[in-house]
Every structure is written in C-alpha cells, then in structure tokens.
Scaffold this motif. Structure first.
Motif, PDB file in Angstrom:
ATOM      1  N   SER A  41     -22.684 -74.532  91.170  1.00  0.00           N
ATOM      2  CA  SER A  41     -21.691 -74.493  90.291  1.00  0.00           C
ATOM      3  C   SER A  41     -21.721 -73.017  89.827  1.00  0.00           C
ATOM      4  O   SER A  41     -20.345 -72.422  90.051  1.00  0.00           O
ATOM      5  N   GLN A  42     -22.854 -72.229  89.661  1.00  0.00           N
ATOM      6  CA  GLN A  42     -22.407 -70.914  89.504  1.00  0.00           C
ATOM      7  C   GLN A  42     -22.114 -70.101  90.743  1.00  0.00           C
ATOM      8  O   GLN A  42     -21.183 -69.138  90.646  1.00  0.00           O
ATOM      9  N   ARG A  45     -18.217 -70.659  91.214  1.00  0.00           N
ATOM     10  CA  ARG A  45     -17.521 -69.701  90.133  1.00  0.00           C
ATOM     11  C   ARG A  45     -17.335 -68.216  90.641  1.00  0.00           C
ATOM     12  O   ARG A  45     -16.625 -67.463  90.552  1.00  0.00           O
ATOM     13  N   ASP A  46     -18.568 -67.900  91.319  1.00  0.00           N
ATOM     14  CA  ASP A  46     -18.907 -66.252  91.632  1.00  0.00           C
ATOM     15  C   ASP A  46     -17.848 -66.135  92.769  1.00  0.00           C
ATOM     16  O   ASP A  46     -17.298 -64.916  92.874  1.00  0.00           O
ATOM     17  N   GLY A  48     -15.230 -68.026  93.638  1.00  0.00           N
ATOM     18  CA  GLY A  48     -13.688 -68.570  93.292  1.00  0.00           C
ATOM     19  C   GLY A  48     -13.419 -69.592  94.368  1.00  0.00           C
ATOM     20  O   GLY A  48     -12.257 -69.680  94.517  1.00  0.00           O
ATOM     21  N   SER A  50     -13.937 -74.207  95.292  1.00  0.00           N
ATOM     22  CA  SER A  50     -14.377 -75.283  94.626  1.00  0.00           C
ATOM     23  C   SER A  50     -15.566 -75.609  95.205  1.00  0.00           C
ATOM     24  O   SER A  50     -16.333 -75.210  96.251  1.00  0.00           O
ATOM     25  N   ARG A  51     -16.250 -76.433  94.414  1.00  0.00           N
ATOM     26  CA  ARG A  51     -17.850 -76.905  94.620  1.00  0.00           C
ATOM     27  C   ARG A  51     -17.649 -77.863  95.984  1.00  0.00           C
ATOM     28  O   ARG A  51     -18.579 -77.446  97.035  1.00  0.00           O
TER      29      ARG A  51
END
Length: 110
Positions: A41-42, A45-46, A48, A50-51
């Motif tokens: 997840s991190q 986010r880092d 930019g 989608s998972r």
C-alpha cells in the motif's frame, strides 16, 4: 535456476530478466525498493499507481527474481506484504549475450 548474480545468465533467464526490466513502471518499482523494503500500500502511494497495477508489476519482477516478498503481521493483527529488491548484478557485453543466445530454448516467446 539461481536468482541473484546474473553475470552469466542462460538465454531464457536473460530474456526473462530483460523483459521484467523493460517497463518504466517496473524500473520505478525497483528503484523505490532499492532504498529498502516497503509494504504494498505504501509503495503504491509512493509511486502514484493503483495497488492492482502495482501487483501486476511486482509479480513480474518477483518471477524474474529481482524482488522478494514477505508477509508480516502488524501490531493490530493486519497482514502486510512487504517487498524488497533482491540482490543481483547484471553485466552485459556482446560476448555474454552471444553465450546466452546459444542457450536459448526453441520455444518462441511473445
């Protein structure tokens, strides 16, 4: 097939590794993991993205032996999947490519 040092990979292994590295997204993922392990997840986010897209790229990198994954439980009991870059080295020369090409399987890759 041994992952890790790739200084003299066979042809099929070389194709697999180069295919895994042939994506700007996967290069960014590997670059982000060069700084240490990160949970999915991190990392999403880092970067930019989608998972779901990240998972596709991580699976390709993992299959090529360029990243490894570990499940861990957080203090609150949540399962976190951490990824980290696997140690590897790849040094290509025309000669090493010629040696690898001589070992390619006859199966055509797409």
């Amino acid at each position: 097939m041994s992952h890790g040092a790739l200084s003299e990979p066979d042809g099929d292994r070389l194709v697999e590794v180069l295919a895994a590295l042939a994506s700007p997204h996967r290069l960014r993922v590997l670059a982000a993991l060069a700084g240490g392990r990160v949970y999915v997840s991190q990392l999403a986010r880092d970067l930019g993205i989608s998972r779901a897209l990240l998972q596709v790229h991580l699976k390709k990198l993992e299959k090529a032996g360029l990243v490894t994954a570990h499940l861990e439980l957080s203090e609150d009991g949540k399962a976190l999947k951490f990824y980290e870059a696997a140690p590897f080295s790849l040094h290509l020369t025309p000669g090493s490519v010629a040696v690898a090409a001589a070992t390619l399987s006859t199966t055509e890759r797409t």
